[in-house]
Enzyme design. Structure first.
Site, PDB file in Angstrom:
ATOM      1  N   CYS A 179      89.336  23.079 139.132  1.00 21.05           N
ATOM      2  CA  CYS A 179      88.466  22.778 140.370  1.00 21.05           C
ATOM      3  C   CYS A 179      87.337  22.694 140.012  1.00 21.05           C
ATOM      4  O   CYS A 179      86.608  23.140 139.114  1.00 21.05           O
ATOM      5  CB  CYS A 179      88.895  23.675 141.527  1.00 21.05           C
ATOM      6  SG  CYS A 179      88.374  25.483 140.993  1.00 21.05           S
ATOM      7  N   ALA A 224      85.571  25.989 138.757  1.00 22.58           N
ATOM      8  CA  ALA A 224      85.946  26.151 137.417  1.00 22.58           C
ATOM      9  C   ALA A 224      84.727  25.446 136.499  1.00 22.58           C
ATOM     10  O   ALA A 224      84.337  25.978 135.538  1.00 22.58           O
ATOM     11  CB  ALA A 224      87.335  25.670 136.897  1.00 22.58           C
ATOM     12  N   ARG A 240      86.528  31.083 128.254  1.00 25.15           N
ATOM     13  CA  ARG A 240      86.106  30.097 127.645  1.00 25.15           C
ATOM     14  C   ARG A 240      85.563  30.124 126.188  1.00 25.15           C
ATOM     15  O   ARG A 240      85.644  28.990 125.485  1.00 25.15           O
ATOM     16  CB  ARG A 240      85.049  29.302 128.506  1.00 25.15           C
ATOM     17  CG  ARG A 240      85.214  28.723 129.726  1.00 25.15           C
ATOM     18  CD  ARG A 240      85.553  27.249 129.308  1.00 25.15           C
ATOM     19  NE  ARG A 240      84.653  26.253 129.008  1.00 25.15           N
ATOM     20  CZ  ARG A 240      84.510  25.089 128.697  1.00 25.15           C
ATOM     21  NH1 ARG A 240      85.840  24.586 128.594  1.00 25.15           N
ATOM     22  NH2 ARG A 240      83.615  24.271 128.286  1.00 25.15           N
ATOM     23  N   HIS A 266      80.329  20.518 137.322  1.00 28.26           N
ATOM     24  CA  HIS A 266      79.336  20.265 136.335  1.00 28.26           C
ATOM     25  C   HIS A 266      78.145  19.881 137.105  1.00 28.26           C
ATOM     26  O   HIS A 266      76.910  20.451 136.820  1.00 28.26           O
ATOM     27  CB  HIS A 266      79.783  19.416 135.213  1.00 28.26           C
ATOM     28  CG  HIS A 266      80.954  19.791 134.743  1.00 28.26           C
ATOM     29  ND1 HIS A 266      81.642  18.748 134.013  1.00 28.26           N
ATOM     30  CD2 HIS A 266      81.847  20.860 134.360  1.00 28.26           C
ATOM     31  CE1 HIS A 266      83.000  19.381 133.774  1.00 28.26           C
ATOM     32  NE2 HIS A 266      82.984  20.642 133.744  1.00 28.26           N
TER      33      HIS A 266
END
Lengths: 541, 461
Positions: free
Chosen positions: A61, A64, A95, A193
């Protein structure tokens, strides 16, 4: 490896045959063949559209993408999740963003900060709790910056996280900013992003005018230091005498972002995650950008040469050639040893928003062919190249992601190259603001699939039987149960770095190990082998 | 330099900020519970990140395929409701993956907008999206209430509500509702009941589902898991035992209230006394004798404890995790003569406080424990900074404290991201207790070997 001739149209039909009509019609637009090298017509692909509900997707999503991917690797920011505990918990250290904080540096990466909203907060609002949590984070940790991330319910109850951030910034005298990155915004991580990058652009880049020393100054956009990739790139650049001001955002700091406007060139690794930041920095500060790729030994060499050519300085050009000459013998030795065991094998890659393109260089160096590839959260330009940008329709899901309007900075704007110089560079193979995308470079007999589903993955493997598959953690064991190695390309399993020269050798070794592992031939017990039953000798006697 | 370099021993009161939580959210517990039903497909009703995160975490913990669907909410669904997304999802899931059952759970998003799963399920049936013989079950699991344990509890009850019936003919079986534990622990419960000659129905049962074999063929629905036919007969069982107060009380009470199946709630059978109570309860409820083989195993556990007392006595332990797991672990720690110095649980409940007080009342140390808000690993670490411990017990996230403070860590609980074993080897029962002892002793004795001066380095220990 399949020896049957490949008919991509037939394969495509098989992938969607069982789907309900409407779903099949939609998915068909996201499955196209490659273009077979430059010069061929690039087919249009449907990308960055909503996932079909109920279809097992690779995607995550917006939160994230925003918290986990982009701001997560910045080590000196306290990243505070405003929401129930889960989102913060799941994005906590998952990550593999490696970090070198140095002896005195800040490093908040091993911490998970959350307002841990409960029912009371959802009913009465969470703004007071958010202010208090920011204060407590400051009192306990004294960070240089605090960044707030909103989760789904926060958007619904209407907490004004931006005003809380502004108030706390005034009160504490440090940078505090907020990201409206609720999971339901956009259709994938990609929206997150964009939201994070916009906030970095608005609140941080260009806020420190202390000059940066260095003859050749660059930034890297879209490199996250998974498994130490950024460390290897930093090593190479340093060896070449190139000053890296900021990496967005692997092993990064607020300080480095603040001074990023001093770079004379932006190099874009992940086109998807940061092409718009590159554009904005060009408009605001006059910094041109070029696409680079440090994944693959030859790709790295090529990217270094492009950077050196851009600076038009013989000393740098010579230095880069010398570094390449120093690094290449180890690469050639590794290839000579490993390639006989990997040559002719095949792979599939469905990952990220640039990696499924970048890693084709590394497979190529091993003599391996990528049969099918696709992105998890890319847009059409990542597939078809930037020339389609004007043709991409803005839909409702993209419209709710803020588009920043930037202008030339009154004091900090400085054009680095004249239009004539840029034209001359183009003749030397260094084109600014350019990216061709993945489709043009893939074989006509390959399939490019956007947002591939688990169902399509399983079918594709059954039909084409590659020797290795690359995707993420959720896909890993589904594929391995089918008796085939699966390489994680978001997190690299435990491997890496794979960038640069040292990284290439790591990759060759890992792929060799995986495709030649004995275990894949031992999935059946000896007594499960097909053929006539063995006669039981004791009974027969 | 320390990894958690910003953690100091100066404890400031926090009321709003959680740092390094000892819990996570409801839906992941619901997803895990649904995997323990045969041919059941978990579905997350919310935006797709929740499902991705839950699948990723369960996958990392089990190193196994974990599949689940998502309603993939976008902004429109958040405004207009998620009904059409869920109905589309149900249609697609039955068409493409063909499960027998879809187990839907909500998220904080679908809960906040007020989607009603009962109503949407009915609509899906009315619209013909649920094929003949297929079933939808559901549970409400808002992430802002409770923790992953609450979500597990809610889905277990949802599973029972979906299937349990009463025919009036006793089936002679015993219902077992295990708490949020490992597939290996569920297998151990089955083994112990088998040794007692007791037929059981266990819901959920993830053994064989999330610890399956490599065969060269991917099965979306492996052989394991409780079947819906089996679950349907739970109303005819002689009794129900729930193992873990937080995770099983609702389910046990439901069977008691609606089907008159008498329920007993016990702690998880971890360690000596908790297992004693479990076996004793099996014996009393069913009238079956405890076989010598079980008493033999018990004796072996007691034997190890007595043999190794000198390594255990007085050693301080810090624990983080879920209360259903922590309470029997603390009881074991106390039995071993060790000190449960610090305990945190993000999952709250008054019973935790009461039971901890009872368990630690004779421990010669001022044990600190906390559950609920800000009962996190940051606080645990601050306590350790002020007075260190000899052993840590908890999930993988404790490894940062373990490294910084140079304390051995026994990985136990959820999630374990960096070791193998929890899927395959139980910590339940006497043999599970032996495994725990083996791990505790190995951690302590490895440490002793590592730290011993040359003159005191011993061949035999």
């Amino acid at each position: 490896m399949s020896s049957k001739p490949i008919n991509v149209e037939e394969i495509k039909k098989e992938l969607i045959a069982k789907m309900p009509t409407k779903v099949a019609r939609k998915r068909a637009k996201s499955i196209v063949p490659g273009a077979g090298g430059s010069g061929e017509a690039i087919p249009e692909i449907q990308a960055n559209v909503r996932t079909v509900p109920g279809i097992i997707t690779q995607r995550g999503c917006t939160y994230a993408g925003c918290k986990g991917v982009v701001l997560g690797p910045s080590r000196d920011i306290v990243n505070l999740t405003h929401g129930p505990i889960g989102c913060g918990f799941y994005s906590w250290l998952t990550r593999r963003n490696e970090t070198d904080a140095g002896p005195d540096g800040d490093n908040f990466i091993p911490y998970c900060f959350s307002t841990d909203l409960t029912e009371h907060d959802i009913v009465f609002g969470g703004m007071k709790k958010l202010s208090a949590a920011i204060q407590e984070a400051y009192d306990n940790f004294h960070p240089k910056a605090i960044s707030v991330f909103s989760t789904c319910p926060v958007g619904l109850i209407g907490d004004d996280i931006h005003s809380v951030a502004r108030q706390m910034q005034e009160k504490l005298g440090i940078t505090v900013f907020a990201n409206s990155c609720e999971g339901y915004r956009g259709v994938s991580q990609s929206a997150g992003h964009h939201i994070a990058n916009n906030q970095i652009m608005k609140h941080i880049i260009g806020t420190d005018d202390t000059p940066v020393e260095g003859k050749y100054k660059i930034n890297i956009l879209g490199e996250y230091n998974i498994g130490g990739d950024a460390f290897e790139i930093e090593r190479i650049l340093e060896k070449c005498g190139i000053t890296l001001i900021a990496t967005f955002s692997g092993n990064s700091t607020v300080e480095s972002f603040r001074k990023a406007h001093f770079a004379d060139l932006n190099t874009v690794m992940c086109h998807r995650s940061l092409n718009y930041v590159a554009e904005m920095m060009e408009t605001k500060f006059g910094i041109p950008w070029i696409k680079v790729n440090f994944i693959g030994a030859h790709a790295t060499a090529k990217s270094l040469r492009r950077i050196a050519t851009y600076f038009e300085d013989q000393e740098l050009l010579d230095r880069v050639e010398q570094v390449i000459a120093e690094e290449m013998p180890a690469i050639e030795a590794a290839i000579k040893d490993i390639r006989p065991r990997t040559e002719g094998k095949t792979a599939m890659m469905f990952v990220g928003g640039s990696r499924a393109h970048h890693y084709q260089e590394l497979f190529g160096e091993l003599g391996m062919k990528v049969l099918c590839a696709g992105y998890e959260f890319a847009h059409r330009d990542d597939y078809e190249g930037r020339h389609v940008l004007p043709k991409i329709k803005v839909d409702a899901d993209s419209r709710n992601i803020e588009e920043l309007e930037v202008e030339q900075d009154a004091t900090r704007y400085k054009p680095r190259k004249t239009p004539e110089q840029l034209e001359a560079l183009k003749a030397k193979g260094v084109e600014v603001k350019d990216y061709d995308g993945m489709i043009g470079q893939m074989d006509k007999n390959s399939l490019i699939i956007d947002d591939i589903s688990q169902y399509e993955t399983e079918k594709l493997i059954e039909i084409m039987k590659p020797d290795i598959f690359c995707a993420g953690i959720k896909e890993k064991y589904i594929i391995q149960k089918m008796g085939m190695p699966m390489k994680q390309l978001h997190n690299y399993d435990i491997g890496g770095p794979y960038a640069g020269f040292v990284g290439a050798i790591n990759w060759y070794r890992d792929i060799d190990r995986m495709v030649n592992s004995k275990i894949w031939s031992l999935t059946k017990a000896p007594w499960q082998s097909e053929g006539p039953e063995l006669e039981a000798s004791y009974v027969a006697e | 330099m320390a990894l958690l370099r910003h953690t100091t021993g100066e404890i400031k009161e926090r009321k709003a900020l959680t740092v390094n939580p000892a819990k996570t959210c409801q839906p992941i517990g619901a997803m895990y519970a649904a995997l323990g039903v045969h041919n059941c497909f978990p579905h997350s009703h919310g935006s797709q990140g929740c499902c991705a995160y839950h699948r990723s975490t369960l996958t990392r913990h089990y190193k196994e395929p974990i599949v689940a669907g998502t309603s993939s909410f976008t902004e429109g669904s958040s405004v207009f409701g998620g009904q059409s997304n869920l109905i589309t999802a149900i249609d697609n899931i039955f068409t493409l993956y063909d499960p027998e059952i879809i187990a839907v759970h909500t998220t904080c998003l679908s809960e906040t907008i007020g989607d009603d799963l009962r109503q949407i399920s009915q609509k899906a049936k009315d619209d013909g999206k649920v094929p003949e013989g297929k079933v939808l079950i559901y549970a409400s699991t808002p992430s802002y209430v409770g923790t992953h344990i609450t979500g597990y509890s809610n889905m277990v009850k949802g599973i029972l509500k979906g299937f349990v019936a009463k025919t009036g003919t006793p089936n002679g079986k015993l219902n077992i509702i295990p708490g949020f534990c490992e597939p290996s622990d569920m297998a151990e419960l089955r083994r112990l009941c088998g040794m007692m000659g007791i037929e059981i129905i266990m819901v959920p049962d993830t053994n064989g589902v999330v610890n399956g074999p490599m065969t060269g063929k991917y099965e979306m629905f492996p052989k394991g898991g409780a079947t819906k036919e089996e679950i349907a007969t739970m109303g005819d069982s002689m009794a129900t035992i729930g193992l873990g107060r937080w995770a099983t009380t609702d389910a046990v009470n439901y069977l008691d209230a609606d089907f008159k199946v008498p329920g007993t709630i016990l702690g998880m059978p971890i360690g000596l006394q908790a297992t004693d109570r479990f076996i004793e309860t099996l014996h009393k409820l069913t009238g079956k004798a405890v076989p010598d083989a079980i008493t033999f195993e018990r004796g072996q556990l007691v034997d190890i404890i007595s043999d190794y007392d000198q390594y255990l006595y007085g050693k301080k332990v810090a624990l983080a995790g879920d209360p259903d797991q922590l309470l029997p672990l603390v009881e074991l720690i106390v039995t071993l003569g060790m000190i449960p110095a610090y305990v945190v649980s993000g999952t709250a409940g008054k019973y935790f406080e009461d039971r901890m007080a009872e368990l630690t009342k004779d421990v010669p140390y001022d044990c600190k424990y906390k559950c609920g808000p800000q009962a996190d690993m940051y606080l645990l670490h601050q306590w350790i900074k002020n007075d260190p411990v000899d052993l840590l017990i908890g999930n993988t996230y404790l490894k940062y404290i373990a490294r910084d403070e140079d304390i051995p860590l026994l990985r136990h609980g959820f999630p374990i991201l960096d070791r193998v074993g929890h899927q395959y080897f139980p910590t339940f029962g006497y043999s599970g207790g032996m495994r725990l002892l083996e791990k505790i002793l190995a951690a302590i004795m490895d440490r002793q070997d590592r730290d011993a001066p040359e003159t005191r380095f011993e061949l035999q220990m």
